[in-house]
Design a protein around this motif. Structure first.
Motif, PDB file in Angstrom:
ATOM      1  N   ASN A 150       0.830  -1.200   0.000  1.00 19.59           N
ATOM      2  CA  ASN A 150       0.000   0.000   0.000  1.00 19.59           C
ATOM      3  C   ASN A 150       0.867   1.252   0.000  1.00 19.59           C
ATOM      4  O   ASN A 150       0.590   2.234  -0.706  1.00 19.59           O
ATOM      5  CB  ASN A 150      -0.921  -0.004   1.206  1.00 19.59           C
ATOM      6  N   GLY A 154       0.165   1.810  -3.611  1.00 16.11           N
ATOM      7  CA  GLY A 154      -1.253   2.033  -3.402  1.00 16.11           C
ATOM      8  C   GLY A 154      -1.749   3.367  -3.908  1.00 16.11           C
ATOM      9  O   GLY A 154      -2.935   3.510  -4.215  1.00 16.11           O
ATOM     10  N   LYS A 157      -2.454   5.436  -9.854  1.00 14.85           N
ATOM     11  CA  LYS A 157      -3.758   5.457 -10.486  1.00 14.85           C
ATOM     12  C   LYS A 157      -4.077   4.099 -11.132  1.00 14.85           C
ATOM     13  O   LYS A 157      -3.261   3.545 -11.858  1.00 14.85           O
ATOM     14  CB  LYS A 157      -3.814   6.564 -11.536  1.00 14.85           C
ATOM     15  N   ILE A 159      -4.741   1.312  -9.553  1.00 13.08           N
ATOM     16  CA  ILE A 159      -4.241   0.189  -8.748  1.00 13.08           C
ATOM     17  C   ILE A 159      -5.126   0.032  -7.508  1.00 13.08           C
ATOM     18  O   ILE A 159      -5.465   1.011  -6.854  1.00 13.08           O
ATOM     19  CB  ILE A 159      -2.779   0.434  -8.296  1.00 13.08           C
ATOM     20  N   TRP A 160      -5.486  -1.165  -7.183  1.00 16.59           N
ATOM     21  CA  TRP A 160      -6.152  -1.452  -5.915  1.00 16.59           C
ATOM     22  C   TRP A 160      -5.766  -2.834  -5.457  1.00 16.59           C
ATOM     23  O   TRP A 160      -5.361  -3.696  -6.239  1.00 16.59           O
ATOM     24  CB  TRP A 160      -7.661  -1.280  -6.003  1.00 16.59           C
ATOM     25  N   MET A 161      -5.877  -3.052  -4.152  1.00 17.64           N
ATOM     26  CA  MET A 161      -5.369  -4.281  -3.539  1.00 17.64           C
ATOM     27  C   MET A 161      -6.493  -5.063  -2.873  1.00 17.64           C
ATOM     28  O   MET A 161      -7.526  -4.520  -2.490  1.00 17.64           O
ATOM     29  CB  MET A 161      -4.266  -3.932  -2.530  1.00 17.64           C
ATOM     30  N   GLU A 162      -6.233  -6.386  -2.722  1.00 15.62           N
ATOM     31  CA  GLU A 162      -7.231  -7.297  -2.161  1.00 15.62           C
ATOM     32  C   GLU A 162      -6.535  -8.314  -1.269  1.00 15.62           C
ATOM     33  O   GLU A 162      -5.463  -8.827  -1.611  1.00 15.62           O
ATOM     34  CB  GLU A 162      -7.954  -8.030  -3.302  1.00 15.62           C
ATOM     35  N   VAL A 170      -2.585  -7.545  -6.056  1.00 13.06           N
ATOM     36  CA  VAL A 170      -2.586  -6.208  -6.627  1.00 13.06           C
ATOM     37  C   VAL A 170      -3.258  -6.302  -7.990  1.00 13.06           C
ATOM     38  O   VAL A 170      -2.786  -7.018  -8.877  1.00 13.06           O
ATOM     39  CB  VAL A 170      -1.158  -5.653  -6.785  1.00 13.06           C
ATOM     40  N   HIS A 171      -4.357  -5.573  -8.163  1.00 11.82           N
ATOM     41  CA  HIS A 171      -5.095  -5.568  -9.426  1.00 11.82           C
ATOM     42  C   HIS A 171      -4.648  -4.384 -10.258  1.00 11.82           C
ATOM     43  O   HIS A 171      -4.661  -3.235  -9.795  1.00 11.82           O
ATOM     44  CB  HIS A 171      -6.595  -5.480  -9.158  1.00 11.82           C
ATOM     45  N   THR A 172      -4.279  -4.640 -11.508  1.00  9.88           N
ATOM     46  CA  THR A 172      -3.702  -3.589 -12.351  1.00  9.88           C
ATOM     47  C   THR A 172      -4.492  -3.332 -13.628  1.00  9.88           C
ATOM     48  O   THR A 172      -4.058  -2.560 -14.475  1.00  9.88           O
ATOM     49  CB  THR A 172      -2.261  -3.981 -12.747  1.00  9.88           C
TER      50      THR A 172
END
Length: 888
Positions: A150, A154, A157, A159-162, A170-172
């Motif tokens: 993060n 984090g 732009k 990018i979000w994490m799970e 990490v979703h790209t």
């Protein structure tokens, strides 16, 4: 009456057939360039569809749907979900999704039904409890890694994490390419610093406690579900690990770009959905049959050596060579087109106008508006099969010659040479002679097929398939008419010498011709039926091989012909039996059945590659009843010798010696339990029918001796009296108020009617009257009579047996219930197929014909009833019956 369907198979069939399959078929038929659906892929799908147990597994994002993420926009394609669910609903077929997602997320987003197995976390997560089973140390490490990620990426732009049970993701997907590159580098370094596996799965980067386990998951599912082959499709590096485990008939599919060990590559998830749809259609056809034609609608042709079945639209769907129990050349009836067929059809699609036997022959004509096909088996030297197909009319016709030797398991090749097609690589030569016809040979990668089109306006076309002929003579179309006339004349001369009853003479004539065709003239043996594994219950496992000679069935078959005035078949059969006895340790050790050559049977085996008629498996080769003890078989043999000697007013010495041997066998073993006429696969019992037949053996021996001045053995009469007394005492069940299947058993079976029909018990005796009533009450359903209703140790149900129906008709006549006899007889007549043939059984609940076809038992029983009713109406002047329109 419950249907004879195996319930689990029936439920699956109904489920899959209720799905929107029009959508699936649309996928199959859609033409999409460069989608990866190559002819080679289709050929392998056909093989995969026919394995006994199939597992279809795939990744989720990028394979089953277009993109990664957790929103509802990434639900699987509608058609893919339908196809996967349909596959999972088929018998012996399993579907699974093995995804990098957490199991909870996978279940929520995919919304796949429970019949599809879901495995999350790159193959590690099989159940929801997995997430709660992780240690505190794992939780602490993942929290620390999540914080570092993060802080490092984090803020970027897109990018979000799970958090997942054993990984941080990490979703790209929405990020720009330069952002993706930077994030990937940072995430890889963090994973390495903490000793975590770094997994790239499409647009998702997983930092995982565990290495990717999709290979282990696939092996786990394969083992747990008992799959004999698997398909795996994927689009990510972790999927390659699973595909590397594939072997044998397994199939790997790479969806999209990237290096892969898979043999096939598909363009996109939509292409994979089409593959699933095609696989479903292929497997459904294999499991449930390709629009199975009613058994009673098949016609049989035969020449005294070989038989074949013809569908109502002129497809040769069953034939074996060179012996009745040899491997099949065409087995379409048990496995569809892939199992072999020989098809003729008009080019201009039209309905079949009719099929019939040429009068008093085994020659079959099938007619369309502008095409007629005439089929017959020509008499040929021993070991040679000659099938003749004559195409006539004024239209055009297509020919498809697709042999599949040895139940479609033997390799072979095909070659067109001038106007001949040679099948090569088989143990014996197979040649299709077709003057004036040019064939095109194609192959699906495993089997060759010859096709041709002919214009019949130019004259008839003669096709002559010769098997086992090392030097076939050139076909002479001009001479075929004469050869066919000779075949017809031979049959008609035999028929003209029969003494046919006035009751249904054309059906009796046809039944007699069927029985004669079941006589294997080179040896004298008699087939119970020409087929194997036609089911006693659709979808069930009661599928038996009847291409052998049961001593009981064979005796009864030729005895029916003796009653009609033809004795040569009986003489041949008794000579065959004499040769068997000459090599037996004693008459009491006779097997219940033999191959036509007189050899004991080989071990009963299963052909896993054939789906069976209408999906009824297993397809069996051989018959384990060969190893049973069946002590009733001596009675029908003695009955035959008695009838033959009475008909000929003479008793040949070999026949008397045979009768003496049968009596000796009874004296040696009548007191033993056995497996009985119905060959129950459980412990032997003291069957009433068996004891009755033991009495019949001695009684007929005594009658024959008296008629022809022979000296009976002194022990015959006392033994017959002892057997009779025991049967009358032990076979009666006071609670059932009937004679029953076995001593000390309340169970009823139709064969107990023979206690009166044989003459052991007077038909006016109240006990026999009560037995007839009990059989009627417990075993008759509409137009048919069941063998029994008790548990015989085998799964599934069966239909009523035509031979049992004829016994009840005979019993009705014996006890004076004439109108009921006529009524049941008329109902039986209505069950005959359109060309006058009967299989073994009938299920009144589903109005389905069942069992091997045509069945000797059914036809010989019908002949006996027609003769008994005819004799009764002549004697008593009861109502006269007119014959039905001729069925040939």
């Amino acid at each position: 009456m419950a249907t004879p369907l195996n319930q689990s198979v029936a439920d699956s069939a109904l489920l899959t057939r209720s799905l929107p399959l029009g959508l699936l078929r649309a996928f199959v038929q859609t033409d999409a360039a460069d989608d990866g659906l190559t002819p080679a892929l289709l050929a392998e799908l056909k093989v995969l569809a026919r394995v006994p147990g199939l597992l279809v597994a795939c990744n989720y994002g990028g394979t089953l749907c277009d993109a990664e993420g957790i929103s509802t926009e990434t639900l699987p394609l509608g058609s893919a979900a339908i196809a996967l669910r349909a596959l999972a609903a088929l018998p012996n077929t399993h579907a699974a999704v093995i995804s990098g997602r957490s199991l909870r997320d996978l279940a929520a987003v995919s919304r796949l039904p429970a019949e599809v197995h879901l495995v999350g976390s790159h193959g590690a997560e099989f159940d929801m409890g997995f997430a709660h089973a992780q240690t505190l140390a794992t939780e602490a490490l993942l929290q620390k890694v999540g914080a570092e990620l993060n802080e490092a990426v984090g803020f970027m732009k897109g990018i979000w994490m799970e958090r997942k049970p054993v990984a941080v993701s990490v979703h790209t997907r929405p990020a720009a390419p330069d952002v993706v590159s930077a994030v990937t580098k940072a995430a890889r370094e963090i994973a390495a610093r903490h000793g975590l596996a770094f997994i790239v799965d499409g647009s998702v980067l997983d930092l995982s406690i565990l290495e990717p386990a999709k290979a282990d998951a696939l092996e786990n599912l394969r083992s747990r579900l008992g799959a004999s082959a698997a398909m795996f499709a994927g689009d990510a590096a972790s999927d390659e690990l699973a595909m590397a485990t594939l072997r044998g008939p397994d199939m790997g599919l790479r969806v999209g770009a990237g290096k892969s060990v898979a043999a096939h590559r598909l363009r996109d998830p939509e292409s994979f959905a089409r593959v699933l749809a095609i696989l479903f259609e292929l497997r459904r056809a294999w499991l449930f049959g390709e629009d199975a034609v009613g058994l009673e609608r098949h016609s049989m042709i035969g020449n005294g050596s070989v038989t074949a079945l013809v569908t109502p639209d002129a497809k040769i769907c069953w034939m074996s060579h060179p012996l009745p129990d040899s491997g099949s050349l065409f087995a379409h009836i048990l496995g569809g087109d892939a199992a072999g067929h020989f098809t003729v059809a008009p080019v201009k699609a039209s309905q079949v106008l009719g099929q019939r036997y040429v009068d008093s022959t085994m020659i079959v004509e099938t007619r369309w508006a502008d095409v007629t096909v005439t089929d017959y088996l020509e008499p040929a030297p021993d070991g040679i099969t000659s099938l003749v197909r004559v195409l006539s009319g004024h239209g055009a016709a297509t020919i498809t010659f697709a042999p599949r030797p040895d139940y479609a398991t033997a390799p072979f090749s095909m070659e067109a040479r001038s106007d001949e097609v040679h099948v090569m690589g088989t143990s014996e030569p197979i040649i299709l002679l077709a003057p004036g016809v040019t064939f095109n040979i194609t192959s699906d990668g495993r089997h060759a097929t010859a096709t041709a089109a002919v214009n019949l306006a130019n004259g008839p076309v003669v096709l002559n398939l010769r098997c086992g002929d090392t030097e076939p003579q050139p076909a002479d179309p001009a001479g075929e008419t004469g050869r066919r006339a000779g075949v017809a004349l031979h049959a008609r001369q035999w028929v003209q010498n029969l003494a046919l009853p006035a009751v249904k003479p054309s059906l009796v004539r046809r039944s007699a011709l069927v029985l004669r065709a079941l006589v294997h003239q080179p040896t004298g043996a008699v087939l119970a039926a020409p087929t194997t594994s036609l089911p006693e219950g659709i979808g069930g496992t009661r599928n038996w091989d009847y291409r052998y000679c049961w001593l009981r069935d064979g005796s009864m078959t030729v005895n029916a012909l003796v009653d009609l005035g033809s004795t040569s078949e009986a003489a041949g059969f008794l000579a065959w039996l004499g040769r068997i006895l000459a090599n037996a340790p004693g008459p009491e050790w006779l097997h219940p059945l033999y191959s036509v050559t007189g050899a004991p049977l080989s071990t009963e085996a299963v052909i896993d590659s054939l789906p069976g008629y209408a999906g009824s498996r297993p397809v069996r080769i051989g018959n384990a009843a060969d190893h049973q003890v069946q002590l009733d078989v001596f009675g029908p043999i003695a009955e035959l010798v008695n009838s033959l000697s009475e008909r000929e007013d003479a008793l040949a010495d070999p026949h008397w010696e045979l009768l003496v041997q049968m009596a000796a066998a009874v004296l040696a073993r009548w007191h033993e339990p056995d497996h009985g006429i119905w060959e129950a696969r459980r412990a032997p019992r003291h069957h009433v029918y068996t004891k009755v037949m033991c009495w019949v053996t001695l009684d007929r021996a005594l009658r024959t001796a008296e008629r022809h001045g022979r000296a009976p053995k002194p022990e015959w009469a006392p033994a017959a009296a002892a057997i009779k007394a025991e049967v009358l005492q032990e076979g009666w069940d006071a609670a059932a108020q009937s004679y029953t299947v076995a001593y000390d058993s309340p169970d009823l079976d139709a064969a107990v009617l023979h206690i009166g029909l044989s003459g052991l018990l007077d038909v006016t005796d109240q006990r026999f009257l009560d037995t007839v009533t009990a059989v009627e009450r417990e075993l008759r359903v509409g137009p048919t009579v069941f063998r029994y209703r008790y548990d015989d140790g085998l799964p599934g149900l069966e239909g009523g047996f035509h031979i049992c129906t004829t016994w009840l008709i005979e019993a009705y006549v014996a006890v004076g219930r004439i109108e009921e006899a006529w009524d049941l007889f008329d109902q039986l007549v209505n069950l005959f197929g359109p060309t006058g043939l009967l299989p073994e059984e009938y299920d009144p609940g589903t109005e389905t014909h069942l069992g091997n076809h045509p069945q000797a038992y059914s036809h010989l029983g019908f002949i006996r009833c027609a003769r008994i009713l005819d004799a009764h109406q002549d004697q008593h002047g009861t109502r006269k019956r007119h014959d039905e329109p001729s069925r040939g």
